[in-house]
Each structure stands twice: as C-alpha cells, then as structure tokens.
Design a protein around this motif. Structure first.
Motif, short mmCIF file in Angstrom:
data_model
loop_
_atom_site.label_atom_id
_atom_site.label_comp_id
_atom_site.label_asym_id
_atom_site.label_seq_id
_atom_site.Cartn_x
_atom_site.Cartn_y
_atom_site.Cartn_z
N ALA A 263 0.93 -1.26 -0.15
CA ALA A 263 0.06 0.01 -0.34
C ALA A 263 0.95 1.21 -0.08
N VAL A 264 0.44 2.43 -0.76
CA VAL A 264 1.06 3.36 -0.98
C VAL A 264 0.29 4.21 0.02
N PRO A 265 1.10 4.94 1.15
CA PRO A 265 0.51 5.92 1.93
C PRO A 265 0.06 7.36 1.27
N GLY A 266 -0.70 7.94 1.85
CA GLY A 266 -1.25 9.46 1.21
C GLY A 266 -1.48 10.28 2.46
N ASN A 267 -2.12 11.44 1.97
CA ASN A 267 -2.59 12.52 2.86
C ASN A 267 -3.65 12.01 3.53
N ILE A 268 -3.26 12.31 4.99
CA ILE A 268 -4.27 11.71 5.87
C ILE A 268 -5.90 12.51 5.99
N ASN A 269 -5.76 13.73 5.21
CA ASN A 269 -7.20 14.27 5.12
C ASN A 269 -7.74 13.81 3.91
N ASN A 270 -7.17 12.97 2.89
CA ASN A 270 -7.95 12.64 1.80
C ASN A 270 -8.48 11.23 1.97
N PHE A 271 -9.87 11.18 1.87
CA PHE A 271 -10.64 9.96 2.19
C PHE A 271 -10.27 8.83 1.33
N THR A 272 -9.55 9.16 0.17
CA THR A 272 -9.12 7.99 -0.74
C THR A 272 -7.83 7.21 -0.21
N SER A 273 -7.00 7.84 0.89
CA SER A 273 -6.10 7.41 1.44
C SER A 273 -6.56 6.41 2.81
N GLU A 274 -7.53 6.37 2.90
CA GLU A 274 -8.07 5.84 4.55
C GLU A 274 -7.83 4.31 4.15
N GLY A 275 -8.14 3.85 2.99
CA GLY A 275 -8.06 2.33 2.83
C GLY A 275 -6.83 1.93 2.67
N CYS A 276 -5.69 2.60 2.10
CA CYS A 276 -4.22 2.26 2.26
C CYS A 276 -3.74 2.47 3.70
N HIS A 277 -3.91 3.34 4.45
CA HIS A 277 -3.80 3.40 5.90
C HIS A 277 -4.23 2.38 6.63
N TYR A 278 -5.54 1.93 6.62
CA TYR A 278 -5.94 1.09 7.24
C TYR A 278 -5.22 -0.44 6.79
N LEU A 279 -4.95 -0.70 5.60
CA LEU A 279 -4.16 -1.84 5.26
C LEU A 279 -3.08 -2.01 5.89
N ILE A 280 -2.25 -0.80 5.79
CA ILE A 280 -0.74 -0.78 6.40
C ILE A 280 -0.84 -1.24 7.89
N GLN A 281 -2.13 -0.56 8.40
CA GLN A 281 -2.14 -0.86 9.82
C GLN A 281 -2.48 -2.34 10.46
N GLN A 282 -3.05 -2.97 9.38
CA GLN A 282 -3.40 -4.60 9.23
C GLN A 282 -2.06 -5.30 8.99
N GLY A 283 -0.99 -4.61 8.33
CA GLY A 283 0.07 -5.60 8.07
C GLY A 283 0.40 -5.54 6.61
#
Length: 386
Positions: A263-283
């Motif tokens: 997953a490529v991380p993105g701007n924390i204020n952009n809703f289209t980055s939420e899924g990537c950040h969630y996946l990173i949290q999950q491993g």
C-alpha cells in the motif's frame, strides 16, 4: 497457434459444465477429482458409480449434463472464431494461470483476447480508486511502468482512475499488462475505455473475462472480477482506496489467498487514502518505490531480465528537480501564489517557469495550483495518457 481438435473438444465440455445452472465450478471439480473421472467418462455416462457416492451431486447427472445451454456454447465458439486473437482457455489448458486454480471455485473457462501467453508471466496487480487524485494516477502509472520494465506483467481491472493509469504505465515497459473485466469479452466497460482496450491488445497485452459473450456490466460481476485479479497476481499494490470500496475487497481477497499486499500511504486528510492506511495498520507493506515490492520476491523466472536503474544517469528535465523553484512545489496541490511567495517572485514570473516545467513533465496543473511529478513522464509513448 490454433488449438488442437482434442483441446477444442475439451473446451466445449468445460463450457457445457459452466452453463449448467445450480452447480458451481467447485462442485464439478470435486466430482471429477474425488471419483477419478475424466471429462470423457463424465460425458459418456461412465459416472453411474460416482452418482451414488458424490455428496455434492447425488442424483440425475445425466439430466444435468443434458441441460447445458447449447446456445451459450455456440455463441462462445462463434466469438472465438471471429478473430485470431480470441481464445477460450479451459482450466486444464496449459495457458490457464496456475495460481488461479487456488481459488475455491475457479472459472472453468476464461475468455481471452490478445496474447494469451502473457497470462504465464509473473504479475503484480495494481488497484485503486476510480475517484483518485492526479498524484495517485501518476504513482500508479510510474509503478506500473517500472514493474513492467523489470519483467512483471501488471494486472488491473480496466476501470477509470488508478486502473487506467496502471494499464497505460505498464504499456511503456517490457512485460505489458492484463485487464480483467466484469463483462463479457465482447463488451468494453466503461465505454470510454475502448481505445485503452484496443491499445492493450495492440501492445501485446491481454484482456480476460470469465463472463459469456454478451454479458453486460452488473454490480455483482465486479467482486468476481476482483477475485481473479487477486488470485492470478503474486502481489497486489493498492494506491488510493476508500475504506468501503472494491479495492479493499481485492486486497482482502489477496490476503486470504496468502498473496503479498502493498500500500502507498497518502494524505491523511484525503478519504481515498484511508483504505491504504488501514491496510498498512493491518500488516500490508508500506511502499514508496518499486524496489520495495521487488525485494519481497526472491527472483524472477530466468526468461525475464531484471533491468537495473542507474540513478546517476538523469536527463535534463530530471535535473531540474534541484532547481529552487521546483523544490518549492509540493507533491500535494500547491497554489501559484504560495509558490511565488516562497521564491520572492511575481505570479507572472512563476507561471512562465511552471509552464516550462509542465512541458518537460516535472509538474502538472491541477485545480487549485500545481503538483510536482516524479521522474520523466510519457517520453517513450506519446500516445499514452494518464
């Protein structure tokens, strides 16, 4: 190379099993393997003993087989004969992607346009939001280009946004791209991607579907398409995805199949980055360069030559990245007046320079200002856009 008569006859039988309602591919495969049957035995009636022992299909196998939709079979064979680039690939064909067989209920037949040999290449899926940012498109384009240059085919879903950018980027590389669709092989969805569809075929790629000719796009088809994308790829790269999206479905399917997920991380204020950040949290592995992906795989098959990138050999446009004004443009949207303030220049002076940078592929004009791009853009394939 045309299929042999024997292979063609086998494809017809697999097509027939695919048309029978109420029986899943998994049940047909279980019946055949558990009872050590061949297709010929199944269709010739040598299944009587199996009919009494099979838990999934206990009765009336003859009736079931007789119920095969001959119209669908004929329509599919007509589609295949309409062009040299059309091919029906059954689950027992050598061209059928081996990793796809790991699905619990894999398609018995695939409809393939283009170079079916591409399906044997090692591949990485690139998926993401349809409503992506310009920066997200550029990242997908560049990752796909670099992966294809290193011998990896890029698999995606022919959708707008990240998918289209990934296909376009991969066509610049050596290994090409595979589009998996949620429609019949004779339909292009979305219709605006007809040119992209044609470019994929013309460049030596392939378009794959498990749906019968004439099948229109339906909501239920796309999760099925996503499972094929995840299954036939060694890993899945996610670039911009909402929490509740088909992209996350694809990533979760990849995880369930034991595939690598990036997953490529993105701007924390952009809703289209939420899924990537969630996946990173999950491993999922956080990546920001193609080497982060490649290092997870020990080696490529010997027929693919790894291409080393010499970071010291840069063109003049890339060297512009050291210029002070270009350094003041962010990878997120930067307003022109902010750039002017940072450089103590007038807006007109800044605009004149930004236009030059834009022509050289260093920045892009977007709503609200400009964004900085990474590396050279589209210099090898002027007809491909993102």
């Amino acid at each position: 190379m045309k299929q042999s008569i024997k292979d063609q006859q086998a494809v017809v039988k697999w097509l027939a099993l695919s048309t029978i309602k109420g029986v899943t591919p998994r049940e047909w495969l279980q019946l055949i393997t558990q009872n050590a049957l061949t297709l010929e035995q199944l269709f010739s009636g040598e299944w009587c003993a199996a009919a009494t022992t099979s838990k999934t299909l206990p009765h009336q196998l003859a009736t079931l087989i007789a119920s095969a939709d001959k119209g669908c079979i004929e329509h599919s064979l007509n589609w295949q004969s309409a062009a040299e680039s059309h091919r029906l690939i059954s689950i027992e064909c050598a061209s059928y992607p081996a990793m796809l067989k790991q699905l619990s209920s894999p398609p018995l037949v695939l409809f393939v346009q283009g170079d079916h040999h591409t399906l044997a290449n090692p591949s990485i899926a690139i998926v993401g939001s349809r409503r992506c940012t310009h920066g997200g498109k550029q990242i997908a384009h560049d990752f796909a280009w670099q992966l294809a240059d290193r011998g990896w085919s890029v698999v995606s879903g022919l959708a707008t946004g990240i998918d289209a950018a990934a296909h376009n980027g991969a066509m610049l590389g050596h290994a090409n791209t595979i589009a998996v669709t949620g429609t019949g092989p004779d339909k292009v969805y979305p219709a605006r991607h007809r040119e992209l569809h044609e470019n994929i075929l013309a460049s030596g790629g392939a378009v794959v579907s498990e749906f019968w000719p004439g099948t229109p796009p339906r909501a239920a088809h796309f999760p099925r398409r996503n499972r094929i994308i995840a299954a036939m790829s060694a890993g899945t790269l996610v670039i911009e995805a909402a929490i509740k999206s088909g992209t996350l479905i694809t990533a979760n399917l990849a995880i369930d199949l034991g595939r690598e997920v990036f997953a490529v991380p993105g701007n924390i204020n952009n809703f289209t980055s939420e899924g990537c950040h969630y996946l990173i949290q999950q491993g999922a592995k956080l990546v920001f360069k193609v080497e982060d992906i490649i290092e997870e795989f020990s080696s490529l098959p010997v027929q693919f030559t790894l291409k080393c990138v010499d970071e010291q050999q840069k063109s003049r446009p890339e060297n512009l990245a050291t210029d002070e004004l270009l350094d003041s443009v962010d990878f997120d949207v930067t307003a022109v007046d902010v750039i002017a303030e940072r450089n103590k220049l007038s807006v007109s002076e800044v605009l004149a320079t930004l236009i030059e940078y834009e022509l050289r592929g260093c920045v892009a004009a977007v709503p609200g200002g400009y964004i900085k791009l990474r590396g050279k853009k589209n210099v090898r394939h002027p007809h491909v856009s993102i």
